[in-house]
Scaffold this motif. Structure first.
Motif, short mmCIF file in Angstrom:
data_model
loop_
_atom_site.label_atom_id
_atom_site.label_comp_id
_atom_site.label_asym_id
_atom_site.label_seq_id
_atom_site.Cartn_x
_atom_site.Cartn_y
_atom_site.Cartn_z
N ASP A 764 40.79 41.29 47.20
CA ASP A 764 41.01 41.07 45.62
C ASP A 764 39.70 40.90 45.07
OD1 ASP A 764 43.27 41.58 45.14
OD2 ASP A 764 44.13 39.49 44.90
N GLN A 765 38.57 40.11 45.62
CA GLN A 765 37.51 39.78 44.99
C GLN A 765 36.58 40.83 45.12
OE1 GLN A 765 35.31 36.65 47.27
NE2 GLN A 765 36.66 36.97 48.96
N ARG A 767 37.52 43.99 44.88
CA ARG A 767 38.02 45.57 44.16
C ARG A 767 37.17 46.08 43.31
NH1 ARG A 767 44.38 44.89 43.75
NH2 ARG A 767 44.61 43.58 45.40
N LYS A 768 36.77 45.16 42.25
CA LYS A 768 36.06 45.66 41.00
C LYS A 768 34.58 46.23 41.48
CE LYS A 768 34.89 44.33 36.19
NZ LYS A 768 34.93 43.14 35.40
N GLN A 769 34.01 45.58 42.33
CA GLN A 769 32.68 45.99 42.90
C GLN A 769 32.78 47.42 43.45
OE1 GLN A 769 30.00 44.85 42.10
NE2 GLN A 769 28.93 46.35 42.91
N PHE A 771 34.80 49.90 42.93
CA PHE A 771 35.09 50.97 41.67
C PHE A 771 33.72 51.05 41.07
CE2 PHE A 771 39.56 50.36 42.58
CZ PHE A 771 39.93 51.66 42.26
N ILE A 772 32.87 49.84 40.99
CA ILE A 772 31.49 50.04 40.29
C ILE A 772 30.50 51.12 41.09
CG2 ILE A 772 29.56 48.75 39.46
CD1 ILE A 772 31.33 46.78 38.64
N GLU A 808 44.79 48.94 34.97
CA GLU A 808 43.86 47.61 34.45
C GLU A 808 42.70 47.50 35.05
OE1 GLU A 808 46.79 44.98 35.84
OE2 GLU A 808 48.13 45.12 34.02
N ILE A 809 42.24 47.99 36.40
CA ILE A 809 41.09 47.73 37.14
C ILE A 809 39.91 48.84 36.25
CG2 ILE A 809 41.43 49.68 39.02
CD1 ILE A 809 39.79 47.00 40.41
N GLY A 812 39.36 47.43 33.07
CA GLY A 812 38.61 46.07 33.19
C GLY A 812 37.02 46.12 33.21
N ILE A 813 36.74 47.38 33.86
CA ILE A 813 35.38 47.74 33.95
C ILE A 813 34.77 48.15 32.64
CG2 ILE A 813 33.58 49.42 35.06
CD1 ILE A 813 35.72 49.40 37.36
#
Length: 971
Positions: A764-765, A767-769, A771-772, A808-809, A812-813
């Motif tokens: 989870d923690q 995931r965003k990184q 995609f970036i 959402e992801i 969210g970015i």
């Protein structure tokens, strides 16, 4: 590193140590040099040493080290750091030519090679003055310097002989010709004049003839691609001089050595090659000169002795005749029956004889003998050339030539029958003649593919080949045994199957022969027979037919590896691999002894791996053993791990670079055999697999990624609970791979396995990184390969976590990013995705976005709904879009720079194709219809009105077909 005396002294000491026979002294020195080779000035220190050192051994060692350094590091590879700084590159190019020309010959050769490696990358664009610098040296009149220039030019231009035609190549050759052709021609004329001036001075002639050989080689390279206008205009000069050199005989240039070709032989060989090139490619322009070359070369053949030193000359001369006799408009030169008889009698038969030198090679240098005889690297042997001439003559004169030779074959066999132990060479020549007469076309893979109808191959086999192989002693007449085995190998497609089945036990028996050539040929023949295809794409020889011989076959194959000279015999190991593959479960009863012998062999060769093919087949055999046994009994995987892990640990600890990629593949295969949890022995190794140093070597990347995928497939939950601190390391590997255009697809393989198998909360923690990072790479360098992998990944993410999570992801970015990805990437690029499983993942992912993502129905994203559906129907129905933008040209996935161990894929460690969507969706078209039906039930009327107003007619027709097939309708 500074250019200081202290550093020169240090370097001298370490170079000395690299020559020490004791590995305890040599290895650390090699490691030290490896560690400093990235430093600035390192190559310049080496060049200073080879110029100024007082010790010759250090000069030579520095020159070899420098050449290997250039070989490894000069090429600049995209995405990888430049290993030689720009100032060093400039300094090397400024100094290397004068240094090479002033060095003694031994060092000159190394530097000349280094120049050609640099030239291959930098010439002409980044090294425009190289040619001028070289041509100017022709004026020096010093032949040591001139030969240095010629040698360098030869190593630089010889690639023109095998490069594919391209505008770039033509431009380069034209540039070379403009600068080089005239000076070379003038040098040629001047050198020939000097030869007549110094006709009585042996030492001067040696230097001059060395130059003439290099000039003749350069002529070949510069004329290979096409006939340059300059050489066409100056053909008279070149051909007249070549012709007179062919007929020249100077006692001072004759050597007493029977083995080593002298300068005169080497020059005449090259001239024969040049004449053959012109006769084949430029026959119209060459026609006026051809008859005198045919006469000169014919006289040469008739007057040259049988000594080994003349082999290259004789074979090139015969090859010239072979290339001429195949051309329709030279046919008249050979038509006369007397000419044919004379060629057969004076050229072909004498050059097919098995000489004392061949016998010596057969017994004492068997590896070279086999390489020449089996692998066709005997291009320059007399026998091969004579064979080619027979083939060439048969093109127009098959009847008469077969008639002439049949008489020879019969008389040779009669001679043999009178006294076999004395006259066995007559039979050897007869077999060779029959082989060359009968074989019209041949390939490595299938043996003879076209045979001469006038030769009865089966009859000859039964009457003259089988009796030799059936004799009670396998060690008698080894040359004839090898001939017989080779005959089976070559004519395996012409000899009927029942005769091949009779031969199999005879071949198995000959695996015990003391002669290396005989037992190698026996292994190779068995391996070739086992790969022959029968009907229905099965093997011609079946496991059932082999059943009576399994034990003796395996016993003799492994015994053959213990015979002197064959402990790492690649043909035997390949035959072991092929036997396993053919026999399948019949080998299981012998497995305990087989795997013990294979692991002992692995341990022995890992101490000093020197035979790459042998090693490859050995690992293939290990994989087959595992596959075959565990298919019948999955529990057996433990006993294989027990047998192999000790050796594997040693290989990994000693960093045996050649074997590490293989070990990872075998470990993946073993780990994939486990059904449930990962055994603790694997978990102990897991942290080590993430060490950056392992990922530096290109050859490790594919097998390591596969091994990590196996860890994730079998034990994601164990990693999440017991090794959660290693997840950043795992993602670090993904980040490194994704940054490289050559390896980004491997990064996606890893990422997809993480997404598919790891428990959602454990990643989870991060995931965003993730995609970036992917978006940064998209912005910096967007390639087709990256886009295809990216599309599969986002759709897999959608299948795993749901369409809403994907939207959402993205948003969210950056707000509205989801719409941008749909509009700019998914809709226009989805057609590029290739592969059944990949297309299925994308189809299911897009279906989810269309039918399970509320924002698609009631926000500004709604306008993308129809284009996305249309793109999905396109993915189902349109041909794949495989266009690649021009500027991407070739990012070669497998192109590894320099001499790193490249990755060798083990065929029998093959990974089953994995479908993450699996049973969830069998038919993606029907799945789309059912999902649309479900959506239309939730919001009646909406879907139908969007379809009827916006979807194009053809797509609508396809969609109606899906709905019918799924037996559903839209509300």
């Amino acid at each position: 590193m500074e250019l200081s005396d202290a550093n020169l002294q240090t370097l001298t000491e370490y170079l000395k140590k690299t020559l020490d026979p004791d590995p305890a002294i040599r290895r650390p020195a090699e490691k030290f040099l490896e560690s400093v080779e990235g430093s600035q000035n390192y190559p310049l220190l080496l060049l200073t040493l080879l110029e100024k050192s007082q010790e010759n051994v250090i000069k030579v060692c520095a020159s070899v080290t420098f050449k290997n350094y250039i070989k490894r590091n000069w090429r600049i590879v995209e995405d990888e750091p430049n290993k030689i700084c720009e100032s060093d590159r400039v300094a090397i190019k400024a100094n290397i030519v004068p240094l090479m020309l002033s060095s003694p010959e031994q060092i000159q050769k190394q530097l000349s090679d280094a120049i050609s490696i640099i030239g291959r990358e930098d010439f002409p664009q980044k090294w425009p003055d190289l040619l001028t610098e070289m041509v100017n040296r022709f004026q020096s009149g010093d032949f040591h310097v001139i030969n240095g220039v010629l040698r360098t030019a030869h190593s630089l231009f010889k690639r023109y002989r095998h490069e594919f035609k391209s505008n770039e190549l033509w431009t380069e050759i034209k540039l070379v010709l403009d600068a080089f052709a005239l000076p070379l021609t003038n040098l040629f004329k001047a050198t020939i004049e000097l030869c007549s001036t110094h006709a009585n001075d042996a030492s001067a002639l040696k230097v001059l003839f060395s130059s003439l050989i290099l000039i003749a080689k350069l002529f070949y390279s510069l004329n290979f691609q096409d006939l340059p206008e300059f050489f066409e205009d100056n053909m008279e000069t070149w051909m007249t001089n070549f012709h007179s050199l062919l007929t020249l005989d100077n006692k001072l240039l004759q050597t007493d050595d029977e083995e080593e070709a002298g300068l005169l032989e080497l020059l005449k060989s090259q001239i024969c090659d040049n004449a053959a090139l012109y006769a084949q490619k430029y026959d119209e322009e060459f026609q006026p000169y051809l008859p005198r070359f045919v006469t000169a070369i014919w006289n040469l053949l008739v007057t040259t002795g049988q000594e080994v030193k003349y082999d290259l000359l004789v074979s090139n001369a015969i090859q010239f005749l072979a290339s001429v006799c195949e051309r329709p408009h030279y046919k008249h030169l050979f038509e006369d029956q007397n000419t044919l008889t004379s060629i057969c009698e004076k050229v072909i038969v004498p050059n097919m004889e098995f000489r004392a030198a061949d016998e010596e090679a057969f017994e004492d240098n068997s590896e070279e003998y086999i390489r020449r005889d089996l692998e066709g690297s005997d291009v320059d042997t007399r026998r091969r050339a004579a064979c080619d001439l027979v083939r060439g003559l048969c093109k127009f004169f098959e009847g008469p030539v077969t008639g002439i030779f049949s008489g020879y074959v019969n008389s040779m066999l009669q001679e043999y029958a009178k006294n076999p132990s004395v006259n066995w060479k007559h039979k050897d020549a007869a077999i060779y003649l029959v082989t060359s007469l009968a074989s019209k076309a041949q390939t490595q893979k299938h043996g003879i593919t076209q045979a001469n109808e006038l030769v009865n191959l089966t009859e000859f086999f039964v009457n003259h080949i089988q009796p030799d192989l059936k004799s009670a002693t396998v060690n008698e007449f080894p040359v004839l045994k090898a001939d017989g085995i080779k005959y089976i190998m070559i004519f395996r497609n012409q000899v009927p199957k029942e005769q091949l089945l009779v031969s199999i036990p005879l071949l198995i028996n000959h695996l015990q022969a003391e002669s290396i050539v005989v037992h190698t040929y026996a292994a190779h023949a068995l391996e070739r027979l086992f790969t022959m295809r029968g009907t229905n794409n099965t093997t011609l020889i079946t496991a059932a037919e082999m059943a009576p011989f399994v034990e003796v076959l395996l016993t003799n194959l492994f015994k053959a590896l213990t015979l002197p000279g064959s402990s790492e015999n690649e043909y035997i190991m390949k035959a072991i691999m092929r036997s396993f593959s053919l026999l399948q479960e019949s080998i299981i009863p012998y497995m305990p002894s087989v795997i013990t012998q294979l692991t002992q062999k692995l341990l022995a060769v890992s101490k000093n791996p020197s035979k790459p093919h042998f090693n490859h087949y050995m690992f293939e055999s290990i994989c087959l053993s595992i596959r075959i046994t565990c298919k019948a009994n999955p529990e057996a995987v433990g006993s294989f791990e027990e047998a192999l892990f000790l050796v594997f640990t040693e290989i990994l600890q000693n960093d045996v670079q050649e074997f590490i990629p293989y070990v990872f593949q075998v470990m993946s295969l073993l780990l994939e055999m486990h059904k449930n949890e990962i055994p603790s022995s694997y978990m102990a190794l897991f942290p080590h697999l993430l060490q950056p140093v392992l990922w530096e070597r290109t050859g490790n990347i594919p097998p390591l990624v596969r091994l990590l995928q196996a860890y994730l497939e079998r034990g994601a939950s164990t990693i999440a609970s017991a090794a959660a601190d290693k997840i950043p390391g795992l993602l670090g590997v993904f980040q490194k791979l994704i940054a490289s255009k050559a390896n980004d697809h491997q990064g996606f393989y890893l990422l997809n396995s993480i997404i598919e198998h790891m428990p959602p909360e454990s990643v989870d923690q991060y995931r965003k990184q993730i995609f970036i990072l992917l978006f940064q790479r998209l912005q910096n360098s967007k390639t087709t390969k990256f886009i295809k992998s990216f599309l599969v990944f986002i759709n897999l993410y959608c299948v795993r976590y749901g369409a809403l999570a994907l939207q959402e992801i993205f948003d969210g970015i950056q707000p509205k990013m989801f719409g941008m990805v749909l509009e700019k990437i998914i809709i226009p690029e989805i057609q590029k995705v290739s592969g059944q499983v990949e297309k299925k993942i994308c189809a299911v992912g897009i279906t989810k976005i269309l039918t399970e993502c509320p924002p698609m129905m009631d926000t500004e994203y709604t306008k993308l709904w129809i284009p996305l559906l249309q793109a999905l129907i396109g993915l189902f129905e349109l041909p794949e879009d495989d266009t690649i933008p021009d500027e991407e040209h070739f990012i070669d996935i497998e192109d590894t720079p320099g001499y790193q161990t490249a990755f060798s894929q083990l065929a029998f460690a093959g990974k089953k194709e994995h479908d993450p969507v699996g049973q969830m969706v069998n038919n993606p078209r029907i799945h789309l219809a059912q999902s649309l039906h479900k959506l239309s039930t939730a919001c009646p009327g909406r879907v139908l009105s969007m379809l009827s107003t916006s979807l194009n007619a053809e797509a609508l027709q396809y969609l109606q077909g899906y709905l019918q097939a799924a037996s559903v309708s839209l509300l």
